[in-house]
Design a protein around this motif. Structure first.
Motif, mmCIF file in Angstrom:
data_model
loop_
_atom_site.group_PDB
_atom_site.id
_atom_site.type_symbol
_atom_site.label_atom_id
_atom_site.label_comp_id
_atom_site.label_asym_id
_atom_site.label_seq_id
_atom_site.Cartn_x
_atom_site.Cartn_y
_atom_site.Cartn_z
ATOM 1 N N LYS A 85 -10.901 -13.361 -9.003
ATOM 2 C CA LYS A 85 -11.582 -14.122 -10.053
ATOM 3 C C LYS A 85 -10.714 -14.367 -11.271
ATOM 4 N N SER A 86 -9.722 -13.518 -11.470
ATOM 5 C CA SER A 86 -8.807 -13.782 -12.575
ATOM 6 C C SER A 86 -7.404 -13.346 -12.170
ATOM 7 N N LYS A 87 -6.426 -13.967 -12.797
ATOM 8 C CA LYS A 87 -5.039 -13.606 -12.500
ATOM 9 C C LYS A 87 -4.756 -12.156 -12.878
ATOM 10 N N ASN A 88 -5.417 -11.685 -13.941
ATOM 11 C CA ASN A 88 -5.203 -10.311 -14.382
ATOM 12 C C ASN A 88 -5.635 -9.301 -13.321
ATOM 13 N N LEU A 89 -6.755 -9.617 -12.687
ATOM 14 C CA LEU A 89 -7.298 -8.665 -11.721
ATOM 15 C C LEU A 89 -6.578 -8.692 -10.390
ATOM 16 N N LYS A 90 -5.888 -9.783 -10.098
ATOM 17 C CA LYS A 90 -5.344 -9.938 -8.748
ATOM 18 C C LYS A 90 -4.425 -8.787 -8.295
ATOM 19 N N PRO A 91 -3.490 -8.326 -9.123
ATOM 20 C CA PRO A 91 -2.605 -7.262 -8.636
ATOM 21 C C PRO A 91 -3.366 -5.995 -8.237
ATOM 22 N N THR A 92 -4.325 -5.577 -9.056
ATOM 23 C CA THR A 92 -5.094 -4.368 -8.741
ATOM 24 C C THR A 92 -5.929 -4.564 -7.485
ATOM 25 N N MET A 93 -6.603 -5.692 -7.408
ATOM 26 C CA MET A 93 -7.447 -5.950 -6.240
ATOM 27 C C MET A 93 -6.596 -5.997 -4.971
ATOM 28 N N THR A 94 -5.426 -6.598 -5.080
ATOM 29 C CA THR A 94 -4.534 -6.669 -3.919
ATOM 30 C C THR A 94 -4.116 -5.271 -3.470
ATOM 31 N N ARG A 95 -3.786 -4.438 -4.432
ATOM 32 C CA ARG A 95 -3.401 -3.068 -4.082
ATOM 33 C C ARG A 95 -4.547 -2.311 -3.416
ATOM 34 N N ASN A 96 -5.757 -2.519 -3.952
ATOM 35 C CA ASN A 96 -6.900 -1.810 -3.372
ATOM 36 C C ASN A 96 -7.176 -2.249 -1.933
ATOM 37 N N ILE A 97 -7.075 -3.552 -1.704
ATOM 38 C CA ILE A 97 -7.308 -4.055 -0.338
ATOM 39 C C ILE A 97 -6.240 -3.529 0.611
ATOM 40 N N ARG A 98 -5.002 -3.574 0.136
ATOM 41 C CA ARG A 98 -3.919 -3.062 0.971
ATOM 42 C C ARG A 98 -4.161 -1.582 1.311
ATOM 43 N N ALA A 99 -4.536 -0.811 0.285
ATOM 44 C CA ALA A 99 -4.745 0.632 0.494
ATOM 45 C C ALA A 99 -5.832 0.889 1.529
ATOM 46 N N MET A 100 -6.930 0.151 1.416
ATOM 47 C CA MET A 100 -8.038 0.430 2.333
ATOM 48 C C MET A 100 -7.728 -0.001 3.758
ATOM 49 N N LEU A 101 -6.837 -0.966 3.919
ATOM 50 C CA LEU A 101 -6.526 -1.439 5.273
ATOM 51 C C LEU A 101 -5.386 -0.659 5.922
ATOM 52 N N ILE A 102 -4.329 -0.379 5.179
ATOM 53 C CA ILE A 102 -3.207 0.312 5.840
ATOM 54 C C ILE A 102 -3.522 1.779 6.112
ATOM 55 N N ARG A 103 -4.542 2.287 5.428
ATOM 56 C CA ARG A 103 -4.914 3.681 5.658
ATOM 57 C C ARG A 103 -5.260 3.943 7.130
ATOM 58 N N ALA A 104 -5.719 2.916 7.818
ATOM 59 C CA ALA A 104 -6.148 3.088 9.207
ATOM 60 C C ALA A 104 -4.978 3.168 10.178
ATOM 61 N N GLU A 105 -3.770 2.897 9.706
ATOM 62 C CA GLU A 105 -2.570 2.995 10.558
ATOM 63 C C GLU A 105 -2.729 2.239 11.872
ATOM 64 N N TRP A 106 -2.947 0.938 11.743
ATOM 65 C CA TRP A 106 -3.198 0.126 12.924
ATOM 66 C C TRP A 106 -1.966 0.005 13.822
ATOM 67 N N THR A 107 -2.259 -0.068 15.111
ATOM 68 C CA THR A 107 -1.218 -0.323 16.106
ATOM 69 C C THR A 107 -0.880 -1.816 16.144
ATOM 70 N N ASP A 108 0.158 -2.171 16.891
ATOM 71 C CA ASP A 108 0.485 -3.591 17.108
ATOM 72 C C ASP A 108 -0.734 -4.363 17.609
ATOM 73 N N GLN A 109 -1.406 -3.780 18.606
ATOM 74 C CA GLN A 109 -2.576 -4.447 19.177
ATOM 75 C C GLN A 109 -3.658 -4.654 18.132
ATOM 76 N N GLU A 110 -3.871 -3.661 17.299
ATOM 77 C CA GLU A 110 -4.930 -3.769 16.291
ATOM 78 C C GLU A 110 -4.554 -4.791 15.214
ATOM 79 N N ILE A 111 -3.282 -4.860 14.903
ATOM 80 C CA ILE A 111 -2.820 -5.889 13.966
ATOM 81 C C ILE A 111 -3.135 -7.271 14.539
#
Lengths: 259, 259
Positions: free
Chosen positions: B212-238
């Motif tokens: 919603k704002s340029k200011n928020l984008k970096p934090t939101m991006t980090r949070n999304i990345r954190a919640m997704l990479i935590r699952a340690e997906w395999t090639d197939q899951e990617i």
């Protein structure tokens, strides 16, 4: 004894006697939250109460549900006990590891659930798919005949035992080696919220022909669920993922306001 | 399973069914040396054999003795299971400690024995006096009703479990780096593939005004990345998640073909 009791969920138990014996095994180790999913025999049951040797006369509380999802709605993490190796991307723990993990979570006010399948058939794949972790009791492969009440007894014993270990200050040292706990203090969302998200995602995918054949849909659904619930998302993260789905499917009105 | 079996000695067992259930519990965890001291019921017993579910049809060997001293003659060390605290100068161990001690001794070719008393009365003081160590299973003091076969099951479980711990990597090929049993051998996808997926997702979200704002984008991006990479997906899951994004954004041409 433990102050908090994790829930033990018996899914479609066949014999009332086994429910009684399970309640007794739980109470032997101080556990009191027993949940039944669609028991075959009428509940409450005289046979169960007799077998429970007073465990069902008050100390162990029993609730009955129609589905595992309903029984698990308020729980933060589910461990499925399973004899067979499953072809799912989930951690498989021995009872000691699961008990230690559960104790560490209870310390952080999370409520775990241990899920046991019907006597002969075990849990169905769709039920296992609801659980974040699997437990396999390492039995003699040539004689693996543990019954339901015995499995309950062993898990209850380990939960109590690991609770004592934790109180002796050994918890952190042991956890370090296993790396079970992350550094961040997070509470996974209740199962009901995780389920709601999964149902929405699967529905969106289904509407858009993601599942190429009806035959493949159950397996693909289980795999997607496994890869997503493994991350143990918090309430906030669940909202974020709802927002991602809304955005990608272009439903702006449903986008979350509190990211 | 264990190559060596410690002896389990049931002293004056009252119910043949309990002998059968004990044999079954032993064999569940690979133990096969059962000794009876003056059983009340005639031996061999049909009731015991039925209850043992084939454990007494060969795998578990049973010998009958008149006294505990005779039954224990060839054993190097005896552990007495007892519910009550005894006024004797002996180590009182929890099952885990006793099992670990016994495993260490078996490695040195010592043969240990675990001694269980009669159902109601437990071992007599003179019998306990023959044993070097005591084991107490830490049960709920307000509900300590473990029966004989359950006590046997828990001790057998711990002996097997501690054996796995001791020989980790040798005894059980299924034990992985974390001591995790079975499950699928998973390798998280290389970082490059994880990054590619994250970049694509963030780009799709950005195109559709998720941030919603340029200011928020970096934090939101980090949070999304954190919640997704935590699952340690395999090639197939990617690949699966790429498929999910394609479907939700309706780009069928990019849907993966190899789900």
């Amino acid at each position: 004894m433990a102050l908090l009791s994790p829930a033990f969920i018996l899914v479609r138990p066949q014999m009332a006697e086994n429910i009684g014996a399970a309640a007794r095994g739980m109470l032997n180790f101080g556990l009191t939250d027993l949940r039944l999913v669609a028991p075959r025999d009428r509940w409450p049951s005289k046979k169960a109460i007799t077998m429970a040797a007073k465990a069902l006369d008050g100390p162990v509380k029993v609730k009955v549900f129609k589905t595992l999802a309903e029984a698990a709605a308020d729980l933060n993490i589910l461990y499925a006990t399973t004899a067979r190796h499953r072809d799912l991307e989930k951690s498989v723990l021995v009872p000691e590891q699961a008990a230690r993990d559960a104790q560490a979570r209870m310390k952080k006010k999370q409520k775990p659930g241990f899920v046991f399948g019907p006597e002969r058939t075990g849990l169905e794949n769709d039920e296992i798919a609801l659980c974040q972790k699997l437990i396999t009791i390492p039995v003699n492969p040539e004689f693996p005949s543990l019954n339901l009440a015995q499995a309950v007894l062993l898990i209850a014993y380990e939960i109590n035992h690991q609770g004592h270990q934790a109180h002796q200050g050994k918890l952190n040292k042991n956890l370090g080696a296993l790396g079970v706990l992350g550094g961040k203090k997070t509470t996974p969302a209740p199962q009901a919220k995780q389920e709601e998200l999964m149902a929405r995602l699967i529905n969106e995918l289904d509407k858009n022909q993601f599942f190429k054949s009806k035959n493949l849909k159950p397996t693909m659904t289980r795999n997607i669920r496994a890869m997503l619930i493994r991350a143990e998302w918090t309430d906030q993260e669940i909202r974020t993922f709802h927002g991602i789905i809304s955005t990608l499917t272009d439903k702006k009105k449903a986008a979350p306001s509190d990211l």
